[in-house]
Design a protein around this motif. Structure first.
Motif, PDB file in Angstrom:
ATOM      1  N   SER A 294       0.848  -1.187   0.000  1.00  0.00           N
ATOM      2  CA  SER A 294       0.000   0.000   0.000  1.00  0.00           C
ATOM      3  C   SER A 294       0.886   1.240   0.000  1.00  0.00           C
ATOM      4  O   SER A 294       2.095   1.150   0.268  1.00  0.00           O
ATOM      5  N   LYS A 296       0.662   5.668   0.898  1.00  0.00           N
ATOM      6  CA  LYS A 296      -0.119   6.808   1.362  1.00  0.00           C
ATOM      7  C   LYS A 296      -0.014   7.926   0.326  1.00  0.00           C
ATOM      8  O   LYS A 296       1.059   8.461   0.069  1.00  0.00           O
ATOM      9  N   ASN A 298      -1.516  11.551  -0.698  1.00  0.00           N
ATOM     10  CA  ASN A 298      -2.267  12.734  -0.235  1.00  0.00           C
ATOM     11  C   ASN A 298      -3.026  12.443   1.058  1.00  0.00           C
ATOM     12  O   ASN A 298      -4.199  12.823   1.233  1.00  0.00           O
ATOM     13  N   GLY A 299      -2.372  11.720   1.968  1.00  0.00           N
ATOM     14  CA  GLY A 299      -2.966  11.438   3.256  1.00  0.00           C
ATOM     15  C   GLY A 299      -3.881  10.235   3.302  1.00  0.00           C
ATOM     16  O   GLY A 299      -4.395   9.884   4.362  1.00  0.00           O
ATOM     17  N   THR A 300      -4.110   9.569   2.166  1.00  0.00           N
ATOM     18  CA  THR A 300      -5.000   8.421   2.097  1.00  0.00           C
ATOM     19  C   THR A 300      -4.200   7.175   1.734  1.00  0.00           C
ATOM     20  O   THR A 300      -3.401   7.195   0.799  1.00  0.00           O
ATOM     21  N   VAL A 301      -4.404   6.072   2.485  1.00  0.00           N
ATOM     22  CA  VAL A 301      -3.714   4.821   2.206  1.00  0.00           C
ATOM     23  C   VAL A 301      -4.404   4.124   1.038  1.00  0.00           C
ATOM     24  O   VAL A 301      -5.592   3.832   1.083  1.00  0.00           O
ATOM     25  N   SER A 303      -4.295   0.876  -1.767  1.00  0.00           N
ATOM     26  CA  SER A 303      -3.761  -0.457  -2.022  1.00  0.00           C
ATOM     27  C   SER A 303      -4.072  -0.956  -3.426  1.00  0.00           C
ATOM     28  O   SER A 303      -3.667  -2.063  -3.790  1.00  0.00           O
TER      29      SER A 303
END
Length: 316
Positions: A294, A296, A298-301, A303
């Motif tokens: 996975s 990250k 822009n702050g979002t994880v 996958s």
């Protein structure tokens, strides 16, 4: 039952557990009946063992769930004793780092729960991972063992050293480069190298595709002739075929070992020994350590392989 429904849903229908005593102890093992068939089990207050087979896997395996010691000094000694004496492999944990929290304002986080697997199991199930699940109100996170294959698209070209010793390889490279230059004099060096790489890949695929299958076929052929030799005399032609098969078999062994040695990037080898299985496990472990499961963004994880590849391509 609430925990069983939350963790397994309708997928993990198989279940065996040892209840907790107050807030201490307690073991739970769950499995997918469509993927794992249990033949027998053993249950005590600190150990659960289930015996069975995974779908499409011939070998039977045993899964043992152990409630380890609670004191710090005993924990380290217990874990080192298991891994040191059994050579079990601790897989990377996907989805987090720790599996236990004391649920206090000044939190303490520790990794207590884990799967340790044997080399044989990893060879049979090379895509297996252990994944951290949500903790909910418990102080422990459930950990799942999953077969997690991710399609990242075409694999990059790898040049294996054994090709340099193969008859016809040097002529292939020369003729490929000459042909590419003659067809288009304006081709740059990068275009010529890409075309040559394609020729090498096609040539090695035609000649060496299915090395393991070829080894198995040769071993079976040699065994048949040797069984025949135990009951009657072999003709000179048959003995010549055995000698040729053994020579080819040894050559394929060395190729297979060379491939896994290079993939494992191990710097030592005991001369004359077949260490293919050792190199195979080294390569599998190295791939796991280097795997990107996975990212990250822009702050979002994220996958999803396609989104990860797009982001990496745009970044560079």
């Amino acid at each position: 039952m609430a925990l069983r429904r939350r963790v397994g849903g309708c997928l993990l229908e198989g279940c065996i557990f040892s209840p907790a005593v107050g807030s201490a102890g307690g073991l739970l093992v769950m499995w997918n009946d469509n993927e794992f068939k249990v033949s027998s089990s053993y249950l005590s207050s600190r150990i659960i063992a289930i015996f069975g087979k995974f779908k499409n896997v011939v070998e039977e395996c045993v899964i043992i769930n152990i409630y380890g010691p609670s004191t710090e000094s005993e924990k380290d000694e217990f874990l080192q004793g298991i891994t040191g004496q059994t050579n079990l492999i601790d897989l990377p944990l996907v989805g987090g780092t720790f599996t236990w929290c004391n649920n206090r304002e000044e939190s303490t986080w520790v990794r207590l729960d884990r799967f340790l697997i044997s080399g044989n199991f990893l060879t049979c199930c090379p895509n297996v991972v252990q994944r951290l699940l949500p903790r909910s109100i418990s102080d422990h996170n459930p950990v799942s063992l999953e077969d997690s294959y991710v399609d990242w698209g075409p694999k990059p070209f790898r040049f294996y050293n054994y090709l340099l010793e193969e008859e016809g390889f040097e002529d292939l490279v020369k003729s490929s480069m000459v042909d590419l230059m003659e067809r288009n004099n304006r081709r740059g060096i990068l275009s010529i190298l890409q075309g040559t790489k394609k020729s090498i890949r096609n040539w090695s695929s035609r000649k060496f595709n299915g090395i393991s299958d070829s080894i198995e076929t040769l071993e079976g052929r040699i065994n048949e002739v040797e069984l025949k030799a135990q009951g009657s005399n072999l003709s000179p032609q048959e003995w010549e075929q055995v000698k040729q098969s053994r020579s080819n078999l040894w050559r394929l062994y060395r190729i297979e070992e060379s491939v896994w040695f290079q993939r494992a990037r191990t710097r030592w080898i005991k001369g004359g020994d077949r260490n293919t299985r050792f190199f195979h496990l080294c390569a599998l472990n190295r791939n796991r350590r280097n795997a990107i499961t996975s990212l990250k963004i822009n702050g979002t994880v994220v996958s999803d392989p396609s989104l990860i590849k797009t982001h990496i391509s745009d970044f560079f």
